[in-house]
Design a protein around this motif. Structure first.
Motif, PDB file in Angstrom:
ATOM      1  N   PRO A  45       0.799  -1.227   0.000  1.00 25.77           N
ATOM      2  CA  PRO A  45       0.000   0.000   0.000  1.00 25.77           C
ATOM      3  C   PRO A  45       0.831   1.277   0.000  1.00 25.77           C
ATOM      4  CG  PRO A  45      -0.028  -0.994   2.181  1.00 25.77           C
ATOM      5  CD  PRO A  45       0.634  -1.981   1.268  1.00 25.77           C
ATOM      6  N   CYS A  46       2.128   1.166   0.259  1.00 24.69           N
ATOM      7  CA  CYS A  46       2.962   2.368   0.246  1.00 24.69           C
ATOM      8  C   CYS A  46       3.385   2.769  -1.161  1.00 24.69           C
ATOM      9  CB  CYS A  46       4.201   2.171   1.121  1.00 24.69           C
ATOM     10  SG  CYS A  46       5.410   1.013   0.443  1.00 24.69           S
ATOM     11  N   GLY A  47       3.140   1.900  -2.156  1.00 23.88           N
ATOM     12  CA  GLY A  47       3.498   2.210  -3.535  1.00 23.88           C
ATOM     13  C   GLY A  47       4.872   1.747  -3.954  1.00 23.88           C
ATOM     14  N   SER A  48       5.642   1.151  -3.045  1.00 20.82           N
ATOM     15  CA  SER A  48       7.002   0.734  -3.395  1.00 20.82           C
ATOM     16  C   SER A  48       7.002  -0.370  -4.456  1.00 20.82           C
ATOM     17  CB  SER A  48       7.762   0.273  -2.154  1.00 20.82           C
ATOM     18  OG  SER A  48       7.132  -0.826  -1.542  1.00 20.82           O
ATOM     19  N   THR A  49       5.998  -1.246  -4.444  1.00 22.46           N
ATOM     20  CA  THR A  49       5.925  -2.321  -5.439  1.00 22.46           C
ATOM     21  C   THR A  49       5.794  -1.745  -6.839  1.00 22.46           C
ATOM     22  OG1 THR A  49       4.767  -3.651  -3.781  1.00 22.46           O
ATOM     23  CG2 THR A  49       4.785  -4.493  -6.031  1.00 22.46           C
ATOM     24  N   ASP A  50       4.891  -0.793  -7.007  1.00 21.40           N
ATOM     25  CA  ASP A  50       4.665  -0.185  -8.319  1.00 21.40           C
ATOM     26  C   ASP A  50       5.926   0.506  -8.826  1.00 21.40           C
ATOM     27  OD1 ASP A  50       2.027  -1.016  -8.229  1.00 21.40           O
ATOM     28  OD2 ASP A  50       1.278   0.889  -7.486  1.00 21.40           O
ATOM     29  N   ALA A  51       6.590   1.251  -7.951  1.00 22.44           N
ATOM     30  CA  ALA A  51       7.773   2.004  -8.356  1.00 22.44           C
ATOM     31  C   ALA A  51       8.901   1.074  -8.795  1.00 22.44           C
ATOM     32  CB  ALA A  51       8.239   2.898  -7.214  1.00 22.44           C
ATOM     33  N   ALA A  52       9.146   0.016  -8.006  1.00 19.20           N
ATOM     34  CA  ALA A  52      10.243  -0.898  -8.326  1.00 19.20           C
ATOM     35  C   ALA A  52       9.950  -1.694  -9.593  1.00 19.20           C
ATOM     36  CB  ALA A  52      10.488  -1.843  -7.150  1.00 19.20           C
ATOM     37  N   ALA A  53       8.699  -2.121  -9.772  1.00 20.49           N
ATOM     38  CA  ALA A  53       8.333  -2.880 -10.969  1.00 20.49           C
ATOM     39  C   ALA A  53       8.495  -2.029 -12.220  1.00 20.49           C
ATOM     40  CB  ALA A  53       6.900  -3.385 -10.848  1.00 20.49           C
ATOM     41  N   ASP A  54       8.094  -0.778 -12.132  1.00 21.00           N
ATOM     42  CA  ASP A  54       8.206   0.117 -13.283  1.00 21.00           C
ATOM     43  C   ASP A  54       9.656   0.314 -13.699  1.00 21.00           C
ATOM     44  OD1 ASP A  54       6.827   2.028 -15.139  1.00 21.00           O
ATOM     45  OD2 ASP A  54       8.106   3.471 -14.101  1.00 21.00           O
ATOM     46  N   GLU A  55      10.557   0.346 -12.723  1.00 19.59           N
ATOM     47  CA  GLU A  55      11.975   0.534 -13.025  1.00 19.59           C
ATOM     48  C   GLU A  55      12.589  -0.675 -13.730  1.00 19.59           C
ATOM     49  OE1 GLU A  55      13.787   1.524  -9.315  1.00 19.59           O
ATOM     50  OE2 GLU A  55      12.577   3.337  -9.047  1.00 19.59           O
ATOM     51  N   LEU A  56      11.955  -1.854 -13.603  1.00 18.79           N
ATOM     52  CA  LEU A  56      12.460  -3.048 -14.276  1.00 18.79           C
ATOM     53  C   LEU A  56      12.147  -3.071 -15.766  1.00 18.79           C
ATOM     54  CD1 LEU A  56      11.726  -6.104 -11.924  1.00 18.79           C
ATOM     55  CD2 LEU A  56      13.969  -5.267 -12.646  1.00 18.79           C
ATOM     56  N   ASN A  57      11.097  -2.373 -16.169  1.00 14.18           N
ATOM     57  CA  ASN A  57      10.666  -2.437 -17.566  1.00 14.18           C
ATOM     58  C   ASN A  57      11.766  -1.962 -18.514  1.00 14.18           C
ATOM     59  OD1 ASN A  57       8.097  -3.409 -16.915  1.00 14.18           O
ATOM     60  ND2 ASN A  57       7.309  -1.346 -16.570  1.00 14.18           N
ATOM     61  N   GLY A  58      12.046  -2.792 -19.514  1.00 17.77           N
ATOM     62  CA  GLY A  58      13.085  -2.490 -20.491  1.00 17.77           C
ATOM     63  C   GLY A  58      14.479  -2.926 -20.086  1.00 17.77           C
ATOM     64  N   GLN A  59      14.634  -3.486 -18.875  1.00 16.28           N
ATOM     65  CA  GLN A  59      15.950  -3.865 -18.365  1.00 16.28           C
ATOM     66  C   GLN A  59      16.230  -5.356 -18.585  1.00 16.28           C
ATOM     67  OE1 GLN A  59      17.963  -1.386 -17.050  1.00 16.28           O
ATOM     68  NE2 GLN A  59      16.256  -0.084 -17.713  1.00 16.28           N
ATOM     69  N   GLN A  60      17.516  -5.678 -18.733  1.00 11.20           N
ATOM     70  CA  GLN A  60      17.931  -7.075 -18.691  1.00 11.20           C
ATOM     71  C   GLN A  60      17.775  -7.575 -17.259  1.00 11.20           C
ATOM     72  OE1 GLN A  60      18.145  -7.762 -22.278  1.00 11.20           O
ATOM     73  NE2 GLN A  60      19.497  -9.267 -21.321  1.00 11.20           N
ATOM     74  N   LEU A  61      17.180  -8.755 -17.091  1.00 10.93           N
ATOM     75  CA  LEU A  61      16.961  -9.279 -15.743  1.00 10.93           C
ATOM     76  C   LEU A  61      18.225 -10.021 -15.312  1.00 10.93           C
ATOM     77  CD1 LEU A  61      14.886  -9.217 -13.557  1.00 10.93           C
ATOM     78  CD2 LEU A  61      13.886 -11.306 -14.448  1.00 10.93           C
ATOM     79  N   ASP A  62      19.159  -9.258 -14.769  1.00 10.24           N
ATOM     80  CA  ASP A  62      20.438  -9.811 -14.350  1.00 10.24           C
ATOM     81  C   ASP A  62      20.716  -9.382 -12.908  1.00 10.24           C
ATOM     82  OD1 ASP A  62      21.028  -7.114 -14.622  1.00 10.24           O
ATOM     83  OD2 ASP A  62      22.278  -7.369 -16.404  1.00 10.24           O
ATOM     84  N   MET A  63      21.925  -9.633 -12.447  1.00  9.92           N
ATOM     85  CA  MET A  63      22.300  -9.321 -11.078  1.00  9.92           C
ATOM     86  C   MET A  63      22.137  -7.830 -10.780  1.00  9.92           C
ATOM     87  SD  MET A  63      25.896 -10.172  -9.187  1.00  9.92           S
ATOM     88  CE  MET A  63      26.838  -9.088 -10.259  1.00  9.92           C
TER      89      MET A  63
END
Length: 236
Positions: free
Chosen positions: A152-170
């Motif tokens: 409910p604090c919005g941290s999930t939405d913010a972090a997920a949005d930052e992943l978009n377009g990124q290589q899922l690596d370390m």
């Protein structure tokens, strides 16, 4: 794939009860999905408060960000289901449940699941609680990371949005965990709730979503993450 946040919801009127320190971001998030009241109460300077006059709007569920135990206990006495956004410790919870069994003190607000005995809390937790992610990948690149349920604090939405377009690596997972810790409103190394626990929960659930989409990449990423400490293992 089941989309928990898009389930048909029973209308639950929620009251965010705060003394002004915490709860504003939760109010902004929750009001988008449920009818929600912002209820501001004073924070007493005295450690003991007598003759409390608690006059608040009626709601189906209260989420308490009250820091003073006497005021919080008066809220408990309403008999309405209560989520403790500020967890005042196991002693308080045990005492509160003797008065009102529908008091839940989740480990973190992003650890809650819709599996309690109380329908009001379960309806809320279909939308806000332990994160569920929907992932679309192009090989190892994140095309879309969408939270179906989140904090409910919005941290999930913010972090997920930052992943978009990124290589899922370390590096990407490290940024993801740090983003959760940065945006989380819990204290660092709190006695009952802290940022590190929130980060661990989010990493575990991101990996769970990845397992259903790309098992080979999931096996690779799982080896990079120490899920007990929310730490991405450098040099792996």
């Amino acid at each position: 794939m089941k989309f928990p946040a898009n389930d048909i919801l029973i209308v639950v009127k929620i009251g965010i009860v705060s003394d002004g320190q915490y709860g504003e971001r939760a109010f902004e998030q929750i009001r988008r999905r449920f009818p929600t009241e912002w209820i501001l109460l004073p924070f007493p300077s005295s450690p003991v408060v007598d003759d409390i006059d608690l006059t608040i709007p009626p709601c189906d569920l209260y989420i308490s960000y009250i820091r003073h135990p006497d005021i919080a206990m008066e809220l408990v006495k309403t008999g309405v289901p209560i989520l403790l956004g500020v967890n005042l410790g196991p002693g308080f919870i045990n005492q509160a449940r003797e008065i009102n069994p529908a008091v839940i003190g989740p480990e973190t607000m992003c650890s809650l699941l819709p599996n309690t005995k109380f329908w009001q809390i379960n309806e809320y937790a279909k939308v806000f609680g332990r994160p569920v992610f929907y992932l679309i990948l192009d090989k190892e690149r994140v095309v879309w990371c969408h939270p179906l349920r989140g904090s409910p604090c919005g941290s999930t939405d913010a972090a997920a949005d930052e992943l978009n377009g990124q290589q899922l690596d370390m590096e990407a997972m490290n940024r993801f965990a740090l983003s959760i810790c940065h945006n989380c409103r819990a204290p660092r190394f709190g006695k009952t709730c802290d940022k590190e626990k929130a980060g661990i929960i989010h990493l575990v659930e991101l990996l769970a979503a990845l397992k259903g989409v790309n098992r080979e990449l999931w096996e690779k990423c799982s080896q990079l993450v120490d899920q007990s400490t929310c730490r991405v293992i450098s040099g792996s």
